[in-house]
Design an enzyme around this catalytic site. Structure first.
Site, PDB file in Angstrom:
ATOM      1  N   GLU A 176      38.455  47.703  39.508  1.00  0.00           N
ATOM      2  CA  GLU A 176      39.459  46.868  40.379  1.00  0.00           C
ATOM      3  C   GLU A 176      39.885  46.823  38.819  1.00  0.00           C
ATOM      4  O   GLU A 176      38.991  46.862  37.674  1.00  0.00           O
ATOM      5  CB  GLU A 176      39.098  45.079  40.321  1.00  0.00           C
ATOM      6  CG  GLU A 176      38.873  45.300  42.023  1.00  0.00           C
ATOM      7  CD  GLU A 176      37.946  43.349  42.317  1.00  0.00           C
ATOM      8  OE1 GLU A 176      38.839  43.036  41.794  1.00  0.00           O
ATOM      9  OE2 GLU A 176      37.197  43.087  42.531  1.00  0.00           O
TER      10      GLU A 176
ATOM     11  N   HIS B 289      42.995  44.966  42.811  1.00  0.00           N
ATOM     12  CA  HIS B 289      41.570  44.850  43.447  1.00  0.00           C
ATOM     13  C   HIS B 289      41.380  45.671  44.969  1.00  0.00           C
ATOM     14  O   HIS B 289      41.446  45.323  45.114  1.00  0.00           O
ATOM     15  CB  HIS B 289      42.085  43.304  44.069  1.00  0.00           C
ATOM     16  CG  HIS B 289      40.515  43.015  44.497  1.00  0.00           C
ATOM     17  ND1 HIS B 289      38.919  43.446  45.381  1.00  0.00           N
ATOM     18  CD2 HIS B 289      40.180  40.966  44.227  1.00  0.00           C
ATOM     19  CE1 HIS B 289      38.580  42.644  45.474  1.00  0.00           C
ATOM     20  NE2 HIS B 289      38.792  41.288  44.999  1.00  0.00           N
TER      21      HIS B 289
END
Ligand code: BG6
Length: 294
Positions: free
Chosen positions: A270, A166
């Site tokens: 991400e 992420h």
């Protein structure tokens, strides 16, 4: 607490295990060309990546907590075994557990690496009954950072998971930033009831809150920070999807561990398997890799 045994992973000039922010042990990788990356054992969370040009590429919130059981806000959280909301806590449990440092390495060309692992504990088993090993292999190069995520099913029943790296990138100004490489890709818009649409833009620019899963995205995406004339390449393999996220002003204010103005200086690009769970049989493994290039 920094355990004395963790010091055994130090490699002079390449790897140092330090007490870290908030007393959370961290691995500092350094490259002779001047690059540096910091990985906190809490979450196997990369909190800083500075390539050899000396400029920090990752955003880390000034309001981030560095506390047990909490996710760090910024850097590169490891999302596993659930991306987003669901039966488990948001984005799973890997980002809030203390991982183990398993190995460190210095390569002949100066690249420095670390392997971190996570295995089930009573608290993860209470949430998710599966037996697994999760590994993060990080290698710092002169102008790149390679991160490989590996999941092994060590139990005797099949399981499924979603997972992501992420990554929060630091940018100068969100209004002068663009993500390239996703034109023609179908995305799921989390802000509009998960409606699926096709991206028509060559350059994705930001004018408001953005939260999209680009499904089966190409393996190379560019983040252009026009204000500082910097481009970062995000390359992936074995990971199907790309998420593009910026909370914008109102959501930033609702997030307790994020500064009210910080949405202007970050964007998440991400990589992972977010749209469709990965299924692995007993004894099987899955691996996905992302390379960030400055
Ligand atoms: C993104 C999601 O990946 O993570 C967003 O798409 C979410 O919906 C964001 O808001 C941050 O999540 P969290 O749990 O770290 O606040």
């Amino acid at each position: 607490m920094l355990d004395v045994s963790q010091r055994h992973f130090d490699i002079e000039g390449s790897v140092e295990v330090t007490a870290g922010t908030g007393g959370m042990p961290s691995v500092v990788l350094t490259h002779p060309a001047g690059a540096r990356a910091i990985i906190t054992l809490h979450g196997a969370h990369v909190t800083s990546w500075i390539p050899s040009d000396g400029e920090e590429r990752l955003f880390l919130s000034r309001c981030s907590r560095f506390a047990r059981g909490r996710a760090i806000r910024g850097g590169i959280p490891v999302v596993f075994p659930q991306f987003g909301p669901g039966a488990l806590p948001q984005h799973g449990f890997a980002r809030t557990r203390k991982w183990e440092l398993l190995a460190t390495q210095r390569h002949g060309n100066g690249d420095a690496g670390a392997v971190l692992g996570l295995k089930p504990s009573p608290s993860t088993r209470a949430m998710w009954p599966h037996r697994f090993r999760l590994y993060l292999v990080a290698v710092l190069h002169e102008r790149a950072l390679t991160l490989a995520l590996r999941v092994t099913n060590t139990g005797d029943t099949e399981f499924e998971f979603t997972a992501a790296l992420h990554t929060y990138f630091a940018i100068t100004d969100i209004r002068q930033a663009a993500v390239l490489g996703l034109q023609g890709v179908t995305y799921i818009d989390s802000l509009r009831n998960d409606v699926r649409e096709v991206e028509t833009r060559e350059a994705i620019r930001f004018e408001g809150e953005t939260d999209r899963v680009y499904v089966q995205a190409p393996d190379r995406v560019l983040l252009v920070d026009e204000a500082s004339q910097r481009t970062t390449t995000v390359e992936k393999s074995g990971m199907a999807d790309v998420v593009v996220w910026n909370p914008w002003e109102a959501k930033a204010q609702r997030m307790p561990d994020f500064g009210d103005d910080e949405w202007q200086r970050m964007v998440c690009v991400e990589t992972g398997c977010m749209a469709e769970p990965v299924r692995i049989a007993p004894g099987e493994a899955w691996m996905g890799r992302t390379v960030l290039r400055a």
